[in-house]
Design a protein around this motif. Structure first.
Motif, short mmCIF file in Angstrom:
data_model
loop_
_atom_site.label_atom_id
_atom_site.label_comp_id
_atom_site.label_asym_id
_atom_site.label_seq_id
_atom_site.Cartn_x
_atom_site.Cartn_y
_atom_site.Cartn_z
N LEU A 94 -4.65 19.12 -18.07
CA LEU A 94 -5.66 19.17 -18.80
C LEU A 94 -6.36 20.62 -18.38
N VAL A 95 -7.08 21.33 -19.54
CA VAL A 95 -7.67 22.20 -19.51
C VAL A 95 -8.78 22.24 -20.36
N PHE A 96 -9.50 23.56 -20.65
CA PHE A 96 -11.12 23.69 -20.56
C PHE A 96 -10.77 24.31 -21.98
N LEU A 97 -12.06 23.32 -23.12
CA LEU A 97 -12.00 24.14 -24.22
C LEU A 97 -14.00 24.15 -24.09
N PRO A 98 -14.73 24.49 -25.10
CA PRO A 98 -16.03 24.45 -25.57
C PRO A 98 -16.46 23.42 -26.07
N ASN A 99 -15.50 23.00 -26.78
CA ASN A 99 -15.75 21.69 -27.26
C ASN A 99 -15.24 20.77 -28.17
N ALA A 100 -15.49 19.48 -28.73
CA ALA A 100 -13.56 18.68 -28.86
C ALA A 100 -13.67 18.94 -30.42
N THR A 101 -13.64 19.68 -31.30
CA THR A 101 -13.48 20.03 -32.77
C THR A 101 -13.00 21.74 -32.36
N THR A 102 -12.93 22.11 -31.79
CA THR A 102 -11.80 23.18 -30.89
C THR A 102 -10.93 22.64 -30.24
N GLY A 103 -10.88 21.08 -29.69
CA GLY A 103 -9.74 20.85 -29.23
C GLY A 103 -8.79 19.91 -30.18
#
Length: 458
Positions: A94-103
């Motif tokens: 697991l890592v963090f991103l700002p939003n699902a679109t970025t993922g």
């Protein structure tokens, strides 16, 4: 409403605060008189989590280098561990991103495509993600295929259509490399059979990318059991975490495929070369962590305080009664509320025959607006028929804010206007009754032609 449904909507926190208006007034930050019927778009968070976020922001300003370089990575690890417990998966996935679109962008921009390799997606893909697919097909050898349909459709049909589409491409000499699908579709707000689609991907040898924008805090998720190839989910929609926070899950077997963050940053390891970092090993790119984790640990300078709020949000939700209690309340309110609105409007709720679309915290009600009447008003105002759907939608949205102190997320879909309602812990059945009254007034104003500048307010 059945006695069971009524019972499921009589819920109190462990501190004795009733879900709905009482909880809204005590815990949340809404303006006086504003009713947030559209939690699904941007979410919100309670005062407790707000205070926690500000404490992190204050710490960053008090000693910027100390906090950002040395304290932040430790707090980020704590947040990853908290999410690992919620999703039942090792924290190193697991890592963090700002939003699902970025993922979704991160996945598609890292994969290498050869000619005749396809990206498969579904008709209700989030608009930004469909444009990402289009960009990838413009800039790489990848091709795309879209499974077209209009809800309501049955889950069985969706699964069979997936298999049929993959077979068709293979019969033409192509290969489906990756399939993108939702947990819960954004517009209209319906649940997809993502578990079954994931199984179908494994059967076909297709990589799975689950866009769980409406996932964490919304539907039950066990990533160790599901075992997707890629999974991304917004935490700021349904988990009461500040915007923008999303969790990105990549199992160990696929982490080598995700070579670059978006944008490329300190954790990237170029092939055949070594670019020295000016930062200490313990900051930004910790060599003791896996390449995947340290790659996503620091991606340019932005305010990542929302990422650190996950443990606080989970602790607050536990005080409310825990994930199951929250989910049951929100699901019940969304579905029972939709029935109330549909009855008031004398229309219908969007659902299939097996009742699977509504197994989530969103519901959709058709609005009693005549397309023919709207087109007649449009013709007199010089508006093209093709623009009517969006024009009426946009007018209703702005009018709900300006005149009624709420926001209704509406859409023109399948030849009719629909409204998407959200179930949430700070809402109650009285708010759904309010929604029905507001929608009835707005629809009458649309029918009168006010949206093209004619008619008077009702």
């Amino acid at each position: 409403m059945t006695s069971q449904s009524l019972k499921e909507l009589e819920v109190w926190t462990k501190d004795g605060v009733r879900f709905g208006k009482e909880l809204r007034k005590k815990e949340f930050l809404f303006a006086e008189g504003y009713v947030n019927l559209n939690h699904g778009s941007f979410g919100t968070y309670p005062k407790f989590v707000r205070d926690k976020m500000r404490s992190f922001q204050d710490a960053a300003e008090a000693r910027p280098d100390s906090f950002i370089r040395y304290e932040y990575p430790k707090l980020l690890d704590e947040a990853r561990e908290a999410m690992a417990g919620l999703l039942n998966t090792p924290s190193e996935t697991l890592v963090f991103l700002p939003n699902a679109t970025t993922g979704v962008n991160t996945v598609l921009r890292n994969l290498l495509f050869t000619p005749n390799e396809y990206i498969l997606y579904f008709a209700t893909i989030y608009g930004a993600c469909e444009k990402t697919v289009s960009y990838i097909t413009e800039t790489t050898p990848a091709k795309s295929v879209k499974i077209a349909y209009t809800y309501p459709v049955e889950d069985d049909w969706l699964i069979s259509e997936f298999h049929r589409t993959v077979e068709s491409i293979e019969n033409q000499g192509g290969t489906v490399k990756i399939a993108i699908f939702d947990t819960v579709v954004s517009m209209p707000g319906v649940r997809m059979p993502f578990e079954r689609l994931l199984t179908a991907c494994k059967e076909r040898g297709v990589l799975s990318c689950i866009d769980g924008a409406h996932g964490v805090g919304h539907v039950e998720l066990d990533l160790s059991t599901l075992d997707p190839d890629f999974f991304v989910s917004n935490c700021h929609k349904w988990l009461h975490v500040p915007r923008g926070t999303a969790i990105f899950h990549v199992p160990l077997r696929n982490q080598a495929l995700m070579r670059s963050t978006l944008p490329t940053s300190h954790g990237f390891a170029p092939q055949g070369s070594n670019i020295a970092s000016p930062f200490p090993k313990s900051a930004f790119a910790n060599a003791q962590k896996s390449a995947f984790v340290r790659n996503f640990e620091f991606v340019g300078t932005i305010d990542n305080a929302p990422f650190l709020c996950v443990p606080a949000a989970l602790a607050w939700r536990e005080k409310l009664g825990g994930e199951d209690a929250i989910r049951q309340y929100c699901w019940t309110l969304a579905q029972e509320g939709a029935k109330v609105v549909a009855k008031q409007l004398e229309t219908e709720v969007l659902e299939n025959e097996t009742g699977t679309l509504g197994r989530c915290c969103l519901s959709n009600v058709r609005l009693p607006i005549s397309v023919a009447t709207a087109q007649q008003h449009a013709a007199k105002a010089g508006i093209d028929d093709a623009e009517v759907g969006g024009a009426v939608r946009d007018w209703m949205s702005k009018t709900s804010i300006d005149d009624y102190g709420t926001f209704v997320q509406s859409l023109f879909y399948g030849g009719a206007w629909w409204v998407r309602l959200s179930g949430q812990v700070y809402l109650e059945m009285a708010d759904m009754e309010f929604a029905a009254q507001v929608l009835q007034k707005i629809c009458k104003r649309v029918e009168s032609g006010e949206w093209v500048g004619k008619g008077s307010k009702l």
